[in-house]
Design a protein around this motif. Structure first.
Motif, mmCIF file in Angstrom:
data_model
loop_
_atom_site.group_PDB
_atom_site.id
_atom_site.type_symbol
_atom_site.label_atom_id
_atom_site.label_comp_id
_atom_site.label_asym_id
_atom_site.label_seq_id
_atom_site.Cartn_x
_atom_site.Cartn_y
_atom_site.Cartn_z
ATOM 1 N N ARG A 190 -15.294 -16.783 5.747
ATOM 2 C CA ARG A 190 -15.541 -15.485 6.649
ATOM 3 C C ARG A 190 -14.821 -14.663 5.813
ATOM 4 N NH1 ARG A 190 -13.727 -18.478 10.507
ATOM 5 N NH2 ARG A 190 -11.889 -17.319 10.751
ATOM 6 N N TYR A 191 -15.478 -13.300 5.556
ATOM 7 C CA TYR A 191 -14.593 -12.339 4.567
ATOM 8 C C TYR A 191 -14.194 -11.302 5.651
ATOM 9 C CZ TYR A 191 -16.504 -14.394 0.260
ATOM 10 O OH TYR A 191 -16.465 -15.288 -0.860
ATOM 11 N N VAL A 192 -13.002 -11.145 5.565
ATOM 12 C CA VAL A 192 -12.032 -10.123 6.740
ATOM 13 C C VAL A 192 -11.433 -9.027 5.613
ATOM 14 C CG1 VAL A 192 -10.764 -9.982 8.685
ATOM 15 C CG2 VAL A 192 -11.709 -12.269 7.953
ATOM 16 N N PRO A 193 -12.042 -7.999 5.108
ATOM 17 C CA PRO A 193 -11.332 -6.960 4.546
ATOM 18 C C PRO A 193 -11.038 -5.783 5.378
ATOM 19 C CG PRO A 193 -13.908 -6.490 4.805
ATOM 20 C CD PRO A 193 -13.572 -7.890 5.485
ATOM 21 N N GLY A 194 -10.891 -5.868 6.588
ATOM 22 C CA GLY A 194 -10.710 -4.843 7.634
ATOM 23 C C GLY A 194 -9.266 -4.312 7.378
ATOM 24 N N PRO A 195 -8.105 -5.542 7.424
ATOM 25 C CA PRO A 195 -6.622 -5.252 7.634
ATOM 26 C C PRO A 195 -6.257 -4.462 6.240
ATOM 27 C CG PRO A 195 -6.972 -7.350 8.673
ATOM 28 C CD PRO A 195 -8.444 -6.833 7.748
ATOM 29 N N LEU A 196 -6.781 -5.103 5.166
ATOM 30 C CA LEU A 196 -6.136 -4.414 3.937
ATOM 31 C C LEU A 196 -6.899 -3.013 3.526
ATOM 32 C CD1 LEU A 196 -4.347 -4.904 1.703
ATOM 33 C CD2 LEU A 196 -6.352 -6.499 0.416
ATOM 34 N N ALA A 197 -8.258 -2.945 4.150
ATOM 35 C CA ALA A 197 -8.945 -1.811 3.761
ATOM 36 C C ALA A 197 -8.383 -0.735 4.702
ATOM 37 C CB ALA A 197 -10.432 -1.855 4.280
ATOM 38 N N VAL A 198 -8.027 -0.892 5.826
ATOM 39 C CA VAL A 198 -7.238 0.040 6.804
ATOM 40 C C VAL A 198 -6.036 0.656 6.269
ATOM 41 C CG1 VAL A 198 -6.378 0.510 8.915
ATOM 42 C CG2 VAL A 198 -8.661 -0.612 8.915
ATOM 43 N N THR A 199 -5.180 -0.531 5.549
ATOM 44 C CA THR A 199 -3.889 -0.069 5.103
ATOM 45 C C THR A 199 -4.145 0.621 3.675
ATOM 46 O OG1 THR A 199 -3.011 -2.055 5.669
ATOM 47 C CG2 THR A 199 -1.985 -1.271 3.607
ATOM 48 N N LEU A 200 -5.024 0.223 2.840
ATOM 49 C CA LEU A 200 -5.369 1.139 1.908
ATOM 50 C C LEU A 200 -5.743 2.667 1.930
ATOM 51 C CD1 LEU A 200 -7.083 -1.387 -0.683
ATOM 52 C CD2 LEU A 200 -4.683 -0.681 -0.785
ATOM 53 N N LEU A 201 -6.705 2.763 3.155
ATOM 54 C CA LEU A 201 -6.977 3.929 3.546
ATOM 55 C C LEU A 201 -5.993 4.947 3.846
ATOM 56 C CD1 LEU A 201 -9.459 6.016 4.288
ATOM 57 C CD2 LEU A 201 -9.591 4.912 6.433
ATOM 58 N N LEU A 202 -5.178 4.397 4.994
ATOM 59 C CA LEU A 202 -3.960 4.967 5.305
ATOM 60 C C LEU A 202 -3.113 5.483 3.931
ATOM 61 C CD1 LEU A 202 -2.683 2.798 8.444
ATOM 62 C CD2 LEU A 202 -3.736 5.225 8.387
ATOM 63 N N ALA A 203 -2.790 4.627 3.179
ATOM 64 C CA ALA A 203 -2.039 4.903 2.004
ATOM 65 C C ALA A 203 -2.723 6.152 1.347
ATOM 66 C CB ALA A 203 -1.809 3.699 1.140
ATOM 67 N N ALA A 204 -4.050 5.886 1.089
ATOM 68 C CA ALA A 204 -4.699 7.115 0.408
ATOM 69 C C ALA A 204 -4.590 8.524 1.127
ATOM 70 C CB ALA A 204 -6.241 6.807 0.361
ATOM 71 N N VAL A 205 -4.566 8.531 2.365
ATOM 72 C CA VAL A 205 -4.566 9.727 3.229
ATOM 73 C C VAL A 205 -2.952 10.286 2.941
ATOM 74 C CG1 VAL A 205 -4.674 10.705 5.384
ATOM 75 C CG2 VAL A 205 -6.415 9.101 4.793
ATOM 76 N N GLY A 206 -2.084 9.448 3.012
ATOM 77 C CA GLY A 206 -0.623 9.671 3.050
ATOM 78 C C GLY A 206 -0.399 10.551 1.816
ATOM 79 N N ILE A 207 -0.546 9.646 0.694
ATOM 80 C CA ILE A 207 -0.434 10.267 -0.489
ATOM 81 C C ILE A 207 -1.134 11.569 -0.997
ATOM 82 C CG2 ILE A 207 -0.824 9.694 -3.068
ATOM 83 C CD1 ILE A 207 -0.357 6.813 -2.373
ATOM 84 N N THR A 208 -2.259 11.594 -0.457
ATOM 85 C CA THR A 208 -3.103 12.742 -0.660
ATOM 86 C C THR A 208 -2.262 13.885 0.107
ATOM 87 O OG1 THR A 208 -5.190 11.826 -1.048
ATOM 88 C CG2 THR A 208 -5.400 14.104 -0.310
ATOM 89 N N LEU A 209 -2.058 13.778 1.137
ATOM 90 C CA LEU A 209 -1.529 14.938 1.910
ATOM 91 C C LEU A 209 0.073 15.261 1.367
ATOM 92 C CD1 LEU A 209 -1.999 13.775 5.650
ATOM 93 C CD2 LEU A 209 -2.972 15.732 4.431
ATOM 94 N N PHE A 210 0.912 14.303 0.872
ATOM 95 C CA PHE A 210 1.850 14.552 0.481
ATOM 96 C C PHE A 210 1.881 15.286 -0.835
ATOM 97 C CE2 PHE A 210 4.438 10.981 2.549
ATOM 98 C CZ PHE A 210 5.408 11.745 3.167
ATOM 99 N N ALA A 211 0.862 15.034 -1.807
ATOM 100 C CA ALA A 211 0.304 15.770 -2.804
ATOM 101 C C ALA A 211 -0.017 17.154 -2.446
ATOM 102 C CB ALA A 211 -0.533 15.083 -3.721
ATOM 103 N N THR A 212 -0.468 17.379 -1.588
ATOM 104 C CA THR A 212 -1.179 18.797 -1.316
ATOM 105 C C THR A 212 -0.027 19.588 -0.418
ATOM 106 O OG1 THR A 212 -2.345 18.063 0.642
ATOM 107 C CG2 THR A 212 -3.460 17.954 -1.582
#
Length: 213
Positions: A190-212
């Motif tokens: 079974r492929y379970v990308p959910g936990p890591l995908a959510v983590t990367l999404l949160l990181a992208a949102v946080g970095i983007t907001l800090f940068a702007t």
């Protein structure tokens, strides 16, 4: 951590990396610090801190705490960051520890992300006792690979699999010579990308907001 083969049917034996607890704890604490740093300031900075903090905690869970190997009554379960594999006992052919604990099955090889082979320092600490306590299947001509040494996390997991597998053969519960394809329990991948995908999404949102901000 229990090591009696008879306990396998009652509850799974779980093996994680030796550093899993403190690396996960470090990232969780770091995430809390980052979240607190942005708290109470401008709204976007608060959201950025919360997202970045959650991403750090999620990284610890996804890469260090969640990955593990479980020895169960039906077989071996390998939980990696993106994939979970259930390998029935009848499918297992061999266990290797060259780079990481790897279960060789009829359908292929499956490595455990959480159990890399022990380093040279483990060999020095184990001494001759680490060799003599290793499972006989791991003691080829009296030599034992570093990853198979008793007392290391990889060696304990590999020896545990070999012990239970050998016991099932000795007691007749598992007959590897007469099994056919129709009687063997199938593997479950079974492929379970959910936990890591959510983590990367949160990181992208946080970095983007800090940068702007």
């Amino acid at each position: 951590m229990p090591h009696e083969p008879n306990s396998t049917a009652e509850s799974p034996r779980v093996y994680r990396a030796t550093s899993a607890a403190w690396l996960t704890g470090f990232l969780v604490v770091l995430g809390v610090v980052v979240a607190i740093t942005g708290w109470g300031r401008e709204p976007w900075l608060t959201v950025a801190g919360l997202c970045s903090g959650a991403a750090l905690a999620g990284l610890g869970y996804s890469l260090y705490w969640r990955p593990r190997m479980e020895i169960r009554g039906h077989g071996v379960r390998i939980i990696n960051p993106l994939r979970t594999v259930d390998i029935p006992w009848a499918q297992i052919i061999d266990v290797r520890t060259r780079f990481t604990v790897t279960v060789i099955a009829e359908a292929g090889s499956y490595s455990c992300f959480a159990l890399p082979a022990a380093g040279p320092g483990s060999a020095l600490r184990s001494g001759t006792q680490g060799v003599t306590q290793a499972h006989p299947l791991a003691r080829t001509d009296g030599a034992v690979r570093t990853g198979d040494l008793a007392g290391t996390r990889s060696g304990a997991a590999a020896n545990d699999i070999r012990t239970v597998w050998q016991r099932k053969i000795d007691t007749g519960e598992l007959d590897v010579f007469t099994l056919d394809d129709t009687s063997v329990e199938p593997m479950n991948v079974r492929y379970v990308p959910g936990p890591l995908a959510v983590t990367l999404l949160l990181a992208a949102v946080g970095i983007t907001l800090f940068a702007t901000v």
